[in-house]
Design a protein around this motif. Structure first.
Motif, PDB file in Angstrom:
ATOM      1  N   UNK A 205      44.673  50.721  32.207  1.00 17.42           N
ATOM      2  CA  UNK A 205      44.097  49.302  32.816  1.00 17.42           C
ATOM      3  C   UNK A 205      45.252  48.322  32.874  1.00 17.42           C
ATOM      4  N   UNK A 206      46.100  48.479  31.769  1.00 18.52           N
ATOM      5  CA  UNK A 206      47.217  47.540  31.877  1.00 18.52           C
ATOM      6  C   UNK A 206      48.174  48.025  32.991  1.00 18.52           C
ATOM      7  N   UNK A 207      48.377  49.393  32.935  1.00 12.17           N
ATOM      8  CA  UNK A 207      49.101  50.015  34.128  1.00 12.17           C
ATOM      9  C   UNK A 207      48.553  49.486  35.634  1.00 12.17           C
ATOM     10  N   UNK A 208      47.434  49.301  35.593  1.00 10.82           N
ATOM     11  CA  UNK A 208      46.871  49.002  36.808  1.00 10.82           C
ATOM     12  C   UNK A 208      46.991  47.546  37.261  1.00 10.82           C
ATOM     13  N   UNK A 209      46.856  46.868  36.349  1.00  8.07           N
ATOM     14  CA  UNK A 209      47.342  45.434  36.424  1.00  8.07           C
ATOM     15  C   UNK A 209      48.541  45.078  37.008  1.00  8.07           C
ATOM     16  N   UNK A 210      49.598  45.922  36.218  1.00  8.56           N
ATOM     17  CA  UNK A 210      51.064  45.790  36.538  1.00  8.56           C
ATOM     18  C   UNK A 210      50.843  46.278  38.119  1.00  8.56           C
ATOM     19  N   UNK A 211      50.388  47.169  38.637  1.00 14.01           N
ATOM     20  CA  UNK A 211      50.484  47.657  40.042  1.00 14.01           C
ATOM     21  C   UNK A 211      50.163  46.693  40.941  1.00 14.01           C
ATOM     22  N   UNK A 212      48.866  45.953  40.400  1.00 18.52           N
ATOM     23  CA  UNK A 212      48.346  45.120  41.168  1.00 18.52           C
ATOM     24  C   UNK A 212      49.675  43.740  41.618  1.00 18.52           C
ATOM     25  N   UNK A 213      50.109  43.441  40.251  1.00 14.40           N
ATOM     26  CA  UNK A 213      50.958  42.369  40.551  1.00 14.40           C
ATOM     27  C   UNK A 213      52.334  42.897  41.245  1.00 14.40           C
ATOM     28  N   UNK A 214      52.507  44.054  41.276  1.00 12.84           N
ATOM     29  CA  UNK A 214      53.912  44.690  41.942  1.00 12.84           C
ATOM     30  C   UNK A 214      53.707  44.569  43.465  1.00 12.84           C
ATOM     31  N   UNK A 215      52.584  44.937  43.817  1.00  9.29           N
ATOM     32  CA  UNK A 215      52.280  45.154  45.097  1.00  9.29           C
ATOM     33  C   UNK A 215      51.871  43.606  45.920  1.00  9.29           C
ATOM     34  N   UNK A 216      51.590  42.720  45.069  1.00  5.98           N
ATOM     35  CA  UNK A 216      51.203  41.446  45.555  1.00  5.98           C
ATOM     36  C   UNK A 216      49.892  41.350  46.003  1.00  5.98           C
ATOM     37  N   UNK A 217      48.697  41.812  45.142  1.00  2.75           N
ATOM     38  CA  UNK A 217      47.370  42.028  45.338  1.00  2.75           C
ATOM     39  C   UNK A 217      46.703  40.695  45.453  1.00  2.75           C
ATOM     40  N   UNK A 218      45.578  40.487  46.103  1.00  8.48           N
ATOM     41  CA  UNK A 218      45.200  38.977  46.021  1.00  8.48           C
ATOM     42  C   UNK A 218      44.563  38.802  44.608  1.00  8.48           C
ATOM     43  N   UNK A 219      44.378  37.526  44.431  1.00  9.86           N
ATOM     44  CA  UNK A 219      43.871  37.110  42.992  1.00  9.86           C
ATOM     45  C   UNK A 219      42.779  37.558  42.492  1.00  9.86           C
ATOM     46  N   UNK A 220      41.685  37.790  43.467  1.00  4.74           N
ATOM     47  CA  UNK A 220      40.454  38.286  42.902  1.00  4.74           C
ATOM     48  C   UNK A 220      40.533  39.893  42.447  1.00  4.74           C
ATOM     49  N   UNK A 221      41.412  40.714  43.140  1.00  3.96           N
ATOM     50  CA  UNK A 221      42.058  41.908  42.505  1.00  3.96           C
ATOM     51  C   UNK A 221      42.384  41.861  40.975  1.00  3.96           C
ATOM     52  N   UNK A 222      43.641  41.009  40.941  1.00  4.60           N
ATOM     53  CA  UNK A 222      44.213  40.664  39.757  1.00  4.60           C
ATOM     54  C   UNK A 222      43.255  40.289  38.876  1.00  4.60           C
ATOM     55  N   UNK A 223      42.467  39.462  39.134  1.00  3.80           N
ATOM     56  CA  UNK A 223      41.477  38.852  38.025  1.00  3.80           C
ATOM     57  C   UNK A 223      40.587  39.706  37.471  1.00  3.80           C
ATOM     58  N   UNK A 224      40.148  40.695  38.651  1.00  2.00           N
ATOM     59  CA  UNK A 224      39.161  41.718  38.071  1.00  2.00           C
ATOM     60  C   UNK A 224      39.801  42.659  37.006  1.00  2.00           C
ATOM     61  N   UNK A 225      41.300  43.122  37.182  1.00  5.77           N
ATOM     62  CA  UNK A 225      42.125  43.689  36.051  1.00  5.77           C
ATOM     63  C   UNK A 225      42.086  43.160  34.884  1.00  5.77           C
ATOM     64  N   UNK A 226      42.420  41.810  34.950  1.00  7.45           N
ATOM     65  CA  UNK A 226      42.777  41.174  33.670  1.00  7.45           C
ATOM     66  C   UNK A 226      41.303  41.034  32.861  1.00  7.45           C
TER      67      UNK A 226
END
Length: 337
Positions: A245-266
């Motif tokens: 889950x943490x790795x997926x969050x870092x991947x989202x930040x790395x690709x500049x995913x939208x806020x709603x997607x990054x918030x779901x990971x957090x």
């Protein structure tokens, strides 16, 4: 000069008030908002049903109704001879019936929508089909005297039902057009792996439960596995899940995913950490019933948070105006009456 009783003037036909009430009811039944709230209620009550099922086990009431589909050999309802165990088990069965009624309402509302959505109809019908299936699994659980492997299947099937209920609710919140992904294919693949590991963690949790002290009845069998060993395996899988889950969050930040997607990971990581803390505390405090019940609700929260990570990674486009089916309207002559 008027000497009789005052005359009350109506708006027209004697049944005008009744027609207005019928029209208002029709508007409510056909409203997408009504369907959305019913879908959300169905999702919530399915989570509550998991909790009530856990309460049956934690109070030792698993065989409060020792047979199925009847509660006793001679009665469909609990009797005074069954005591409070019978009341708890039978109440859980009644709550399951209420869930079924709510699902039937969802199907009818989906069919009554002015513009029918095949996803809404499909998911609502799928929800309806799960009700008798879950009832049969519950019946087998009772008839096998709370076999721990059957109990595990009963819980895991509830997780499947939550998936269906969640997708139904989602279908009432989104347009019916094509999907547009907000994250890249490799990140989506990592998300699918995340969901699979979450399901494995839930399955391992049922094995821990089947090996522990809360059997649902004093006469119920256990898996025979070493509780400490399966608990350690479960904890290792939880650590793996949190790491993914943490790795997926870092991947989202790395690709500049939208806020709603990054918030779901957090949110997922936060729910997992809270659930992990509860799990460790309940283990080292020798599994008090209250903490086990909280842990059970936490399992549902983790599952829903994981499902949210997938839906937060995409959006649906609105349907083309040419494909939309207009809502039926009354003829001009009829509406003028």
């Amino acid at each position: 000069m008027q000497t009789g009783p005052p005359v009350i003037h109506t708006t027209g036909r004697p049944g005008a008030a009744g027609d207005l009430a019928a029209s208002s009811l029709d508007s409510v039944l056909r409203s997408p908002v009504t369907l959305r709230w019913v879908a959300l209620a169905s999702l919530v009550v399915n989570v509550v049903l998991v909790f009530t099922g856990g309460a049956v086990r934690l109070t030792g009431s698993g065989l409060g109704c020792p047979t199925w589909p009847k509660c006793t050999n001679s009665s469909y309802v609990t009797t005074s001879a069954m005591g409070y165990h019978g009341v708890i088990e039978f109440s859980n069965r009644i709550f399951g019936v209420l869930v079924g009624i709510l699902v039937v309402v969802a199907v009818l509302l989906a069919l009554l929508q002015p513009v029918r959505d095949r996803r809404q109809i499909g998911w609502s019908v799928a929800m309806l089909m799960t009700i008798p299936a879950q009832a049969v699994v519950g019946g087998i659980t009772v008839l096998t005297k709370l076999n721990p492997w059957v109990v595990a299947c009963h819980f895991l099937f509830s997780m499947v039902i939550i998936v269906v209920a969640y997708r139904m609710w989602l279908a009432t919140r989104e347009p019916g057009g094509p999907v547009r992904w907000l994250i890249s294919a490799p990140v989506r693949a990592l998300n699918w792996l995340l969901l699979v590991v979450t399901a494995v963690v839930l399955a391992a949790g049922t094995v821990v439960t089947g090996s522990g002290p809360h059997a649902g009845d004093a006469t119920a069998h256990r898996t025979g596995l070493d509780p400490g060993m399966v608990a350690q395996l479960h904890a290792d899988l939880v650590m793996l899940l949190i790491g993914l889950s943490v790795a997926w969050c870092f991947a989202l930040w790395a690709i500049g995913a939208p806020r709603q997607t990054r918030r779901a990971g957090v949110v997922l990581v936060g729910v997992e950490l809270a659930q992990g803390v509860i799990g460790f505390v309940q283990y080292f405090t020798h599994l008090p019933s209250l903490l086990v019940a909280v842990h059970l609700i936490g399992a549902c929260a983790v599952w829903l948070a994981a499902l949210r990570t997938q839906s937060a990674g995409r959006v649906r486009e609105p349907e083309a105006a040419a494909e939309a089916v207009p809502a039926p309207t009354l003829p001009a002559a009829a509406s003028a009456r």
